[in-house]
Design an enzyme around this catalytic site. Sequence first.
Site, PDB file in Angstrom:
ATOM      1  N   PHE A 157       0.849  -1.193   0.000  1.00 42.47           N
ATOM      2  CA  PHE A 157       0.000   0.000   0.000  1.00 42.47           C
ATOM      3  C   PHE A 157       0.884   1.242   0.000  1.00 42.47           C
ATOM      4  O   PHE A 157       1.728   1.409   0.879  1.00 42.47           O
ATOM      5  CB  PHE A 157      -0.949   0.040   1.204  1.00 42.47           C
ATOM      6  CG  PHE A 157      -1.937   1.173   1.089  1.00 42.47           C
ATOM      7  CD1 PHE A 157      -3.042   1.067   0.256  1.00 42.47           C
ATOM      8  CD2 PHE A 157      -1.736   2.360   1.775  1.00 42.47           C
ATOM      9  CE1 PHE A 157      -3.931   2.127   0.103  1.00 42.47           C
ATOM     10  CE2 PHE A 157      -2.631   3.428   1.635  1.00 42.47           C
ATOM     11  CZ  PHE A 157      -3.733   3.299   0.801  1.00 42.47           C
ATOM     12  N   ASP A 241       9.093   2.644   1.622  1.00 38.38           N
ATOM     13  CA  ASP A 241       7.911   3.344   2.099  1.00 38.38           C
ATOM     14  C   ASP A 241       7.815   3.099   3.602  1.00 38.38           C
ATOM     15  O   ASP A 241       7.409   2.032   4.056  1.00 38.38           O
ATOM     16  CB  ASP A 241       6.671   2.819   1.369  1.00 38.38           C
ATOM     17  CG  ASP A 241       5.390   3.502   1.849  1.00 38.38           C
ATOM     18  OD1 ASP A 241       5.411   4.156   2.909  1.00 38.38           O
ATOM     19  OD2 ASP A 241       4.362   3.366   1.151  1.00 38.38           O
ATOM     20  N   LYS A 270       2.278   9.455   8.419  1.00 39.81           N
ATOM     21  CA  LYS A 270       1.573   8.943   9.602  1.00 39.81           C
ATOM     22  C   LYS A 270       2.108   9.427  10.959  1.00 39.81           C
ATOM     23  O   LYS A 270       1.697  10.477  11.428  1.00 39.81           O
ATOM     24  CB  LYS A 270       1.501   7.420   9.522  1.00 39.81           C
ATOM     25  CG  LYS A 270       0.597   6.962   8.349  1.00 39.81           C
ATOM     26  CD  LYS A 270       0.018   5.581   8.543  1.00 39.81           C
ATOM     27  CE  LYS A 270      -1.161   5.348   7.606  1.00 39.81           C
ATOM     28  NZ  LYS A 270      -0.857   4.607   6.389  1.00 39.81           N
TER      29      LYS A 270
HETATM   30  C1  LIG Z   1      -1.083   4.987   5.003  1.00 38.77           C
HETATM   31  C2  LIG Z   1      -0.006   4.638   4.062  1.00 38.77           C
HETATM   32  C3  LIG Z   1       0.225   5.386   2.899  1.00 38.77           C
HETATM   33  C4  LIG Z   1      -0.680   6.508   2.460  1.00 38.77           C
HETATM   34  O1  LIG Z   1      -0.651   7.589   3.328  1.00 38.77           O
HETATM   35  P1  LIG Z   1      -1.729   8.773   3.153  1.00 38.77           P
HETATM   36  O2  LIG Z   1      -1.292   9.771   4.187  1.00 38.77           O
HETATM   37  O3  LIG Z   1      -3.070   8.195   3.383  1.00 38.77           O
HETATM   38  O4  LIG Z   1      -1.599   9.295   1.776  1.00 38.77           O
HETATM   39  C5  LIG Z   1       1.302   5.044   2.115  1.00 38.77           C
HETATM   40  N1  LIG Z   1       2.105   4.021   2.442  1.00 38.77           N
HETATM   41  C6  LIG Z   1       1.919   3.283   3.549  1.00 38.77           C
HETATM   42  C7  LIG Z   1       2.871   2.186   3.860  1.00 38.77           C
HETATM   43  C8  LIG Z   1       0.852   3.554   4.386  1.00 38.77           C
HETATM   44  O5  LIG Z   1       0.644   2.793   5.467  1.00 38.77           O
END
Ligand SMILES: *Cc1c(COP(=O)(O)O)cnc(C)c1O
Length: 419
Positions: A157, A241, A270
Amino acid sequence: MHVPVLTGAPRRVTSEPTTMPTSSELLATAAKRLYPNYKPAAIVFARGKGCELFDVEGRRWLDLCAGVAVCSVGHAHPRLVKTIAEQAARLMHVSNYFYNEENILLADELCTKSGMARAMFCNSGAEANEALFKLARRHHFAKGDSRTKIIAFHNAFHGRTMGALSMTGTPKYREGFGAVEGVVHVAYGDLDAVKAQMGSDVAAIIVEPVQGEGGVLPPPAGFLPGLRALCNEHGALLLMDEVQTGIGRLGRWFGFQDTGATPDAISLAKGLGGGFPVGAMLTTEALAGALPPGTHGSTFGGNPLASATARTVLSILDDESLVSGAKQKGEKLSAMLAALAKELPSVCEGERGEGLLRGLVLKQGFVVRDILPKLAEAGVLLTAAGERVLRFSPPLVVTEAELAEGVAAVRKVLSGLAK
Ligand SMILES: *Cc1c(COP(=O)(O)O)cnc(C)c1O
């Protein structure tokens, strides 16, 4: 209705407090007015304190999801509240046409903690990953080598904007939107599958140090160093990420640390702002020329308010030893979940994760999303990661007693499902 004694700040008071709407009135307005791209639980929160949340009627929940791994220092941490109030009164925004003190200091602190050299700021995880995407392509372009291929992973994700979405590994999320060309997906953990995709056309590999949304899935041993070696061999960048894994969540400052694989760049969001929207991309010095002035930017990115807030989050994590605490409390939580899985073998398969990012894996056939309302009724807020993983991503300020309270509620609800 019985209203318990509140520990959070009082509900916002208007000039006519008697006209404050009730939960059901608000839910009726929400049903009519909010764009229905989400399907939230029928709870309207009004305040929080630490790991507790209270709805508009004052009913309490134990928050063990922290707004999906966001509220790292809990709700309404007094130091964070003070910083935001004072910084708002001092200076909120100046744009990137000028420097601001807080942003320079935040960049320095993040680089020092991560060993990276450069920081660029934005407002969310998706934006931070868009920056990684553009960084990778532009890096090769700047060298006269127009590689565009990006290798990402199934169930990864990376966010909902088009570039980030194209790298996201769940077909359902991409369906109907088209995709930025040049991204391929292979199985997470399968080095041979990555090897088969490697070549002189690969710009970058993007990987989560632990897959979060995909099901709280740590990589198999040697996977991340294997990716590093493949990137070195083929002149590709290794992007990580760290939107969910970064800023102490795994019991270390950054997920890549202690894995034997150093990325060329990482994304953060986050937990970085503790609830305030802030994202960042950190890169090595070698990549400092990849996005020269004019190639990328963000109006709000790195503004004084967001930067001061993130600096205070880092400082609270340091001063309250919350990163090492995440490791210790994560081990306690892991033991509690393992015991629960053993106790309810007809429902649970086991537990996995690192630090305070943990998943209780349910047996095939159970759908966590359908169990969450029962857990909320029992007073505990958790989230699903994938179809059958119950995710624990509590505020890092959580106590062992709160973790035990949460696991007890989960036990009660899951026992009701056991044969
Ligand atoms: C939540 C998340 C995202 C997206 O973040 P947003 O602030 O919702 O755009 C991207 N990568 C990872 C691993 C995430 O957990």
